[in-house]
Design an enzyme around this catalytic site. Structure first.
Site, PDB file in Angstrom:
ATOM      1  N   GLY A 156      95.246   6.291 -10.033  1.00 53.84           N
ATOM      2  CA  GLY A 156      95.524   5.036  -9.314  1.00 53.84           C
ATOM      3  C   GLY A 156      96.708   5.284  -8.391  1.00 53.84           C
ATOM      4  O   GLY A 156      96.970   6.413  -7.989  1.00 53.84           O
ATOM      5  N   ARG A 157      97.426   4.199  -8.097  1.00 53.93           N
ATOM      6  CA  ARG A 157      98.547   4.308  -7.146  1.00 53.93           C
ATOM      7  C   ARG A 157      99.579   5.336  -7.595  1.00 53.93           C
ATOM      8  O   ARG A 157      99.981   6.206  -6.820  1.00 53.93           O
ATOM      9  CB  ARG A 157      99.263   2.959  -7.032  1.00 53.93           C
ATOM     10  CG  ARG A 157      98.453   1.867  -6.393  1.00 53.93           C
ATOM     11  CD  ARG A 157      99.347   0.641  -6.213  1.00 53.93           C
ATOM     12  NE  ARG A 157      98.574  -0.529  -5.874  1.00 53.93           N
ATOM     13  CZ  ARG A 157      98.154  -1.419  -6.760  1.00 53.93           C
ATOM     14  NH1 ARG A 157      98.430  -1.274  -8.031  1.00 53.93           N
ATOM     15  NH2 ARG A 157      97.455  -2.472  -6.364  1.00 53.93           N
ATOM     16  N   ILE A 158     100.008   5.235  -8.860  1.00 53.68           N
ATOM     17  CA  ILE A 158     101.080   6.129  -9.330  1.00 53.68           C
ATOM     18  C   ILE A 158     100.561   7.574  -9.429  1.00 53.68           C
ATOM     19  O   ILE A 158     101.224   8.510  -8.992  1.00 53.68           O
ATOM     20  CB  ILE A 158     101.664   5.629 -10.676  1.00 53.68           C
ATOM     21  CG1 ILE A 158     102.287   4.240 -10.480  1.00 53.68           C
ATOM     22  CG2 ILE A 158     102.704   6.608 -11.222  1.00 53.68           C
ATOM     23  CD1 ILE A 158     102.714   3.523 -11.752  1.00 53.68           C
ATOM     24  N   THR A 237     104.416   8.578 -18.689  1.00 57.57           N
ATOM     25  CA  THR A 237     105.238   7.476 -18.153  1.00 57.57           C
ATOM     26  C   THR A 237     104.421   6.173 -18.173  1.00 57.57           C
ATOM     27  O   THR A 237     104.782   5.216 -17.503  1.00 57.57           O
ATOM     28  CB  THR A 237     105.668   7.761 -16.683  1.00 57.57           C
ATOM     29  OG1 THR A 237     104.497   8.080 -15.928  1.00 57.57           O
ATOM     30  CG2 THR A 237     106.677   8.873 -16.593  1.00 57.57           C
ATOM     31  N   SER A 238     103.284   6.177 -18.911  1.00 61.49           N
ATOM     32  CA  SER A 238     102.437   4.964 -18.883  1.00 61.49           C
ATOM     33  C   SER A 238     102.759   4.060 -20.075  1.00 61.49           C
ATOM     34  O   SER A 238     103.625   3.193 -19.976  1.00 61.49           O
ATOM     35  CB  SER A 238     100.962   5.339 -18.828  1.00 61.49           C
ATOM     36  OG  SER A 238     100.546   5.940 -20.035  1.00 61.49           O
ATOM     37  N   ARG A 239     102.120   4.297 -21.201  1.00 57.04           N
ATOM     38  CA  ARG A 239     102.443   3.552 -22.407  1.00 57.04           C
ATOM     39  C   ARG A 239     102.407   4.496 -23.602  1.00 57.04           C
ATOM     40  O   ARG A 239     101.501   5.339 -23.707  1.00 57.04           O
ATOM     41  CB  ARG A 239     101.450   2.402 -22.642  1.00 57.04           C
ATOM     42  CG  ARG A 239     101.679   1.189 -21.787  1.00 57.04           C
ATOM     43  CD  ARG A 239     102.995   0.460 -22.120  1.00 57.04           C
ATOM     44  NE  ARG A 239     103.256  -0.673 -21.252  1.00 57.04           N
ATOM     45  CZ  ARG A 239     103.981  -0.633 -20.128  1.00 57.04           C
ATOM     46  NH1 ARG A 239     104.536   0.492 -19.719  1.00 57.04           N
ATOM     47  NH2 ARG A 239     104.174  -1.731 -19.423  1.00 57.04           N
ATOM     48  N   GLU A 268     109.432   0.726 -28.982  1.00 61.38           N
ATOM     49  CA  GLU A 268     110.668   0.951 -28.226  1.00 61.38           C
ATOM     50  C   GLU A 268     111.670  -0.119 -28.598  1.00 61.38           C
ATOM     51  O   GLU A 268     111.274  -1.256 -28.857  1.00 61.38           O
ATOM     52  CB  GLU A 268     110.368   0.904 -26.718  1.00 61.38           C
ATOM     53  CG  GLU A 268     109.465   2.040 -26.273  1.00 61.38           C
ATOM     54  CD  GLU A 268     109.172   2.027 -24.764  1.00 61.38           C
ATOM     55  OE1 GLU A 268     109.793   1.225 -24.034  1.00 61.38           O
ATOM     56  OE2 GLU A 268     108.320   2.807 -24.340  1.00 61.38           O
ATOM     57  N   HIS A 287     112.476   4.637 -21.118  1.00 63.84           N
ATOM     58  CA  HIS A 287     111.574   3.769 -20.346  1.00 63.84           C
ATOM     59  C   HIS A 287     112.217   3.334 -19.019  1.00 63.84           C
ATOM     60  O   HIS A 287     112.468   2.142 -18.796  1.00 63.84           O
ATOM     61  CB  HIS A 287     111.137   2.549 -21.164  1.00 63.84           C
ATOM     62  CG  HIS A 287     109.840   1.961 -20.655  1.00 63.84           C
ATOM     63  ND1 HIS A 287     108.924   1.352 -21.468  1.00 63.84           N
ATOM     64  CD2 HIS A 287     109.313   1.887 -19.401  1.00 63.84           C
ATOM     65  CE1 HIS A 287     107.904   0.929 -20.741  1.00 63.84           C
ATOM     66  NE2 HIS A 287     108.130   1.249 -19.481  1.00 63.84           N
TER      67      HIS A 287
HETATM   68  C1  DGY Z   1     105.827  -1.046 -16.092  1.00 65.68           C
HETATM   69  O1  DGY Z   1     106.358  -1.716 -15.198  1.00 65.68           O
HETATM   70  O2  DGY Z   1     104.901  -1.469 -16.776  1.00 65.68           O
HETATM   71  C2  DGY Z   1     106.259   0.357 -16.325  1.00 65.68           C
HETATM   72  O3  DGY Z   1     106.379   0.634 -17.656  1.00 65.68           O
HETATM   73  C3  DGY Z   1     107.463   0.756 -15.529  1.00 65.68           C
HETATM   74  O4  DGY Z   1     108.053   1.908 -15.970  1.00 65.68           O
END
Ligand code: DGY
Length: 322
Positions: A156-158, A237-239, A268, A287
């Site tokens: 996707g975008r990221i 860096t997602s979940r 977290e 995060h």
């Molecule tokens: C979000 O905005 O959901 C992301 O976790 C940013 O890091």
């Protein structure tokens, strides 16, 4: 009577000022994420809610709301909200994509570089007074990025923005996605579509950019780790819940995979005692994917705009479904 807006964490002063002009606002102070009992007692009589990742806005919580018109989350991820049920109750849900694309892709690339070149590990060695060998031929050696294969899960975008970063560093890029992107786009990004199986077995670095859903829950587990190269680095860096964290700890300890760079975790915040903090071959970040001054301020702006639109019965700028 002014409409009531509740915020589960504080926001920028300009955003609070803007909100105060229109609404009666209350900001949660204390434990973060907000305890469910407090959220449930507050949601009963508010008109608007501003929330953050890891606040659990599930069906049982939404059900208690009598006047709620809009939930505006300060995040691109909305896995913490039961958006389907919100829609059923005609509650708008706003979120903040686009503005955080660069910052999050930058952080993913930073974790990639740090994992491969061991900068954080070196920093710990120096601070602990353990730097003894100077310029040793085999000490603190990392691996080159150039010519290595980056596998992106979720283009996707990221994911696409990360691909641009990686291309500039002469990495080969493969990706797997629910839907294949256009051939023109594949060409301009220099990416090749592969199956999930190929992605995990061919990559030297894998970066995760899929949301947390029923389908992606713990999709990176021991079975998958065993199919990867033992030299692979995993970047997330997602979940956190997309990865089985217990399995990851074992895979890192037993060197089934080489290392990991993580910005997100199953629960977290994680503390000093967390098993991941005991491992040298993992880079940890609290995060901070979207955490730059510019991005966070744009996110606050959109969060407020989304809320205002929803309060007026309109669709937020970035809206989930409804
Ligand atoms: C979000 O905005 O959901 C992301 O976790 C940013 O890091």
């Amino acid at each position: 009577m002014r409409k009531k807006v509740f915020l589960t964490r504080t926001l920028h002063d300009f955003a609070l000022k803007e909100l105060r002009k229109k609404y009666q606002i209350e900001v949660h102070k204390g434990k973060i994420p907000i305890p469910q009992s407090k959220l449930r007692s507050k949601i009963k009589d508010i008109d608007g809610l501003i929330c953050f990742p890891y606040d659990i806005i599930n069906k049982e919580t939404i059900e208690l709301a009598k006047n709620l018109r809009v939930i505006s989350t300060y995040s691109v991820g909305f896995d913490h909200i039961d958006t389907k049920y919100a829609k059923e109750k005609k509650i708008r849900v706003g979120y903040t994509p686009e503005v955080l694309t660069d910052a999050t892709a930058d952080l993913a690339f930073l974790l990639l570089l740090d994992s491969l070149r061991r900068v954080s590990e070196g920093d710990r060695i120096i601070r602990d007074g353990k730097w003894k060998v100077v310029y040793g031929a085999h000490d603190y050696v990392g691996v080159d990025l150039q010519g290595k294969t980056l596998g992106i899960l979720g283009l996707g975008r990221i994911g696409q923005t990360l691909a641009k970063r990686a291309k500039a560093f002469d990495m080969k890029i493969i990706y797997h996605n629910r839907n294949r992107i256009s051939k023109t786009k594949e060409k301009s990004l220099g990416t090749k579509y592969v199956s999930f199986e190929k992605l995990i077995s061919q990559s030297d670095v894998i970066s995760i950019h899929v949301p947390h859903t029923k389908e992606t829950d713990k999709m990176f587990n021991m079975k998958v780790f065993k199919k990867m190269k033992d030299t692979v680095f995993l970047i997330n860096t997602s979940r956190g819940k997309v990865v089985n964290e217990k399995d990851l700890v074992v895979a890192l300890k037993k060197k089934i995979i080489a290392g990991a760079g993580l910005d997100v975790f199953e629960q977290e915040p994680i503390g000093k005692g967390h098993p991941l903090t005991k491992l040298q071959n993992v880079v940890l970040a609290p995060h901070i994917g979207s955490s730059t001054k510019e991005t966070r301020s744009k996110m606050a702006e959109i969060t407020v705009k989304n809320l205002n639109l929803g309060m007026n019965g309109k669709k937020p700028i970035y809206s989930v479904g409804y």
